[in-house]
Design a protein around this motif. Structure first.
Motif, PDB file in Angstrom:
ATOM      1  N   GLY A 347     -28.774   5.841  74.213  1.00 28.10           N
ATOM      2  CA  GLY A 347     -28.053   4.780  75.165  1.00 28.10           C
ATOM      3  C   GLY A 347     -28.877   3.661  75.581  1.00 28.10           C
ATOM      4  O   GLY A 347     -28.965   2.554  75.475  1.00 28.10           O
ATOM      5  N   PHE A 348     -29.909   4.156  76.351  1.00 22.53           N
ATOM      6  CA  PHE A 348     -30.907   3.489  77.075  1.00 22.53           C
ATOM      7  C   PHE A 348     -31.754   2.434  76.185  1.00 22.53           C
ATOM      8  O   PHE A 348     -31.888   1.516  76.182  1.00 22.53           O
ATOM      9  CB  PHE A 348     -31.912   4.242  78.038  1.00 22.53           C
ATOM     10  N   ALA A 349     -32.070   3.004  74.857  1.00 16.42           N
ATOM     11  CA  ALA A 349     -32.702   2.401  73.947  1.00 16.42           C
ATOM     12  C   ALA A 349     -31.886   1.256  73.270  1.00 16.42           C
ATOM     13  O   ALA A 349     -32.433   0.143  73.007  1.00 16.42           O
ATOM     14  CB  ALA A 349     -33.518   3.335  72.881  1.00 16.42           C
ATOM     15  N   LEU A 350     -30.715   1.671  72.861  1.00 13.89           N
ATOM     16  CA  LEU A 350     -29.972   0.703  72.533  1.00 13.89           C
ATOM     17  C   LEU A 350     -29.537  -0.388  73.352  1.00 13.89           C
ATOM     18  O   LEU A 350     -29.381  -1.708  72.858  1.00 13.89           O
ATOM     19  CB  LEU A 350     -28.690   1.237  71.845  1.00 13.89           C
ATOM     20  N   VAL A 351     -29.174  -0.208  74.450  1.00 17.62           N
ATOM     21  CA  VAL A 351     -28.690  -1.345  75.563  1.00 17.62           C
ATOM     22  C   VAL A 351     -30.165  -2.165  75.685  1.00 17.62           C
ATOM     23  O   VAL A 351     -29.936  -3.396  75.752  1.00 17.62           O
ATOM     24  CB  VAL A 351     -28.305  -0.435  76.874  1.00 17.62           C
TER      25      VAL A 351
END
Length: 567
Positions: A347-351
């Motif tokens: 999630g953090f990498a995609l955002v």
């Protein structure tokens, strides 16, 4: 139409809403420069009695070991990356097509995970030494001499085996673009394969080599896990220990400023090495050299030379992780927290990737519609974060984030009579902000390289029809620059997945990602418990690396050029 567009005064004026793009670019640049201002502010406070200790004992050792590490990693990545790139371009041998993309696999292996695996593999009771003692008939656990991986040499070899793909990819692209005329002329004058490589191909590829080596060295500077596990006290490790162990963020900021000076020197050296980059690109339109056939001995040598770095940088640690994870799951099942860590990491990498890609597009397009020093300066300033290791970035963000939180809290107290507390500091938003600042240069430079291939006459034609820059970008530039943006986004995603330094220092309380889980288990010496999380990072990272390899195979010179320009 091109001539009319170039000579029309109305078309040569900046578009009416081009100022908005420039203003957006300046705001983005200011946000990315905030960590530098924060570092200066923290360092100016002074570290009291700690500074004499740092200058006498910490900085000299950190500087010497950092320089040793950079020199060693630079040498290893140059030899391995350039050598394998030349072999797969210049010669035919069994498995050549497979090696072309397989040599990129170490990109999916974070350096700290490779160190994590090799520490257990090469332990006196680990599989490597146990097998050697069994073969040699040695029963004493300490009866076999084995090179110590916890050393400068071990750290150099490990980082070099994992980071060489940066040099391989950029250099292979330049080798593919070289004209066959110069190589064939050298051969007709009696030069052998080695001499042709050293006197013709290698000098022409120096710009790409400089780019690849600088990327590898910046990743080596950013590393904290491998260096700490292997007992190498780099600047990055010194910053982390000064902040966490000595509880002196001011001292950490002072060390960080010294490290930034080293990084700037490294960037200046890379720019100096690329000062004649135009020479390497003159042969793009010429006929490319065909691979040469080799005898059985030469083919065997090529296969071994290409297989060795893949085995050391990816296959051996990946096989260990798979085995250790299987043993751990068979005995205790899948760790229940691993699913949440995977979700948080993804999630953090995609955002962060989405935000970085959008901001990079704005920066690159602002430089196109408002050509001039302000827009270009904003784009360069926004790329400073890529040259800042994660620990330096984390220290620098403390002051700006705290200042923003205090400002919002003060306004809320006066207007509403309530306290908002810490909104960004110590939250997931701070971590995403750090990721974006750290890797913004990749999409900005990648999109800029893609837009540079679109003729300005198309912009002028659209403007004669009354189109605004935003409409032109949406209908024309974005579709044409999409491959460059996609390639850059893949690189950002892979880097965010692997990022450890900034994550360790900026993560919220009781917040674990896959990277911090692996780091914690390795620090405690419980390698088997961290194998599942480490394997998850590698498996998730394989998908983007496979797409990168596919893109580099389909459009090899162009993709390598985008990667070279991106940072």
């Amino acid at each position: 139409m091109t001539l009319a567009a170039e000579t029309s005064p109305r078309l040569n004026r900046p578009p009416r809403d081009g100022g908005r793009w420039l203003a957006a670019g300046v705001v983005i640049a200011c946000l990315t420069l905030a960590p530098v201002a924060g570092l200066i502010g923290l360092a100016s406070r002074g570290s009291g009695d700690l500074w004499p200790h740092l200058t006498a004992y910490v900085l000299p050792r950190a500087a010497w070991e950092t320089l040793q590490l950079l020199a060693g990693v630079g040498l290893v990545t140059t030899v391995v990356g350039v050598g394998t790139a030349w072999l797969v371009v210049a010669y035919r041998f069994p498995g050549r097509k497979l090696f072309e993309w397989a040599l990129l696999l170490p990109l999916a292996m974070p350096t700290y995970i490779a160190a994590f695996a090799y520490l257990d593999l090469t332990h006196p009771i680990g599989p490597v030494q146990t097998t050697l003692r069994a073969l040699l008939g040695i029963t004493d656990v300490r009866g076999l001499w084995f090179p110590e991986i916890r050393s400068m040499g071990g750290c150099v070899l490990l980082l070099g085996a994992v980071l060489y793909p940066y040099v391989y990819l950029t250099t292979r692209g330049l080798f593919l673009m070289q004209s066959s005329a110069a190589l064939e002329a050298a051969r007709t004058l009696g030069a052998g394969g080695l001499r042709t490589f050293l006197t013709v191909a290698l000098p022409l590829a120096r710009p790409a080599i400089a780019v690849g080596v600088s990327l590898a060295l910046m990743e080596a500077l950013n590393d904290i896990g491998a260096a700490e596990f292997l007992g190498v006290r780099t600047f990055t490790v010194a910053i982390y220990s000064t902040w966490v162990n000595r509880s002196s963020v001011e001292g950490a900021a002072q060390i960080a400023l010294v490290m930034i000076a080293l990084v700037l020197a490294l960037v200046a050296l890379e720019r100096w090495a690329r000062r004649r980059q135009g020479v390497a690109g003159e042969a793009r339109a010429a006929r490319r050299s065909e691979p040469r056939d080799l005898g059985p001995l030469g083919q065997t040598g090529c296969v071994l030379a290409c297989a060795a770095p893949i085995a050391l940088g990816f296959a051996a640690p990946a096989a260990y992780l798979a085995h250790a994870a299987a043993v751990r799951i068979a005995a205790f099942g899948v760790p229940p927290q691993i699913y949440g860590e995977i979700a948080r990491t993804l999630g953090f990498a995609l955002v962060a990737t989405a935000i970085a890609a959008a901001l990079g597009l704005v920066l690159a397009y602002a430089a196109r519609v408002r050509r001039g020093l302000p827009a270009r300066a904003a784009q360069i300033a926004a790329g400073v974060g890529y040259a800042m290791p994660g620990t330096v970035l984390a220290v620098g963000l403390l002051t700006p984030l705290a200042g923003f939180d205090n400002m919002v809290d003060g306004v809320a107290r006066q207007a509403l009579g309530i306290s908002t507390g810490l909104l960004i500091s110590g939250s997931g938003a701070a971590l995403i902000f750090a990721y974006v600042v750290r890797f913004l240069a990749i999409p900005s430079g990648g999109v800029d390289a893609g837009l540079a291939k679109i003729p300005l006459s198309l912009d002028h034609a659209a403007r004669t029809l009354g189109a605004r820059p935003a409409g032109v970008a949406r209908a024309l530039h974005l579709p044409l620059a999409a491959p460059a943006l996609g390639a850059a986004a893949l690189l950002v995603f892979v880097d965010c997945m692997k990022e450890l330094s900034a994550t360790l220092l900026l993560r919220p309380l009781n917040f674990e990602t896959l990277a911090t889980h692996v780091y914690g288990e390795a620090s405690r010496g419980t390698y088997e418990s961290g194998a599942v999380a480490a394997l998850a990072i590698v498996l998730v990272g394989l998908a983007p690396v496979a797409l990168i390899a596919r893109a580099s195979s389909r459009n090899r010179p162009a993709f390598a050029e985008k990667l070279a320009v991106a940072p």
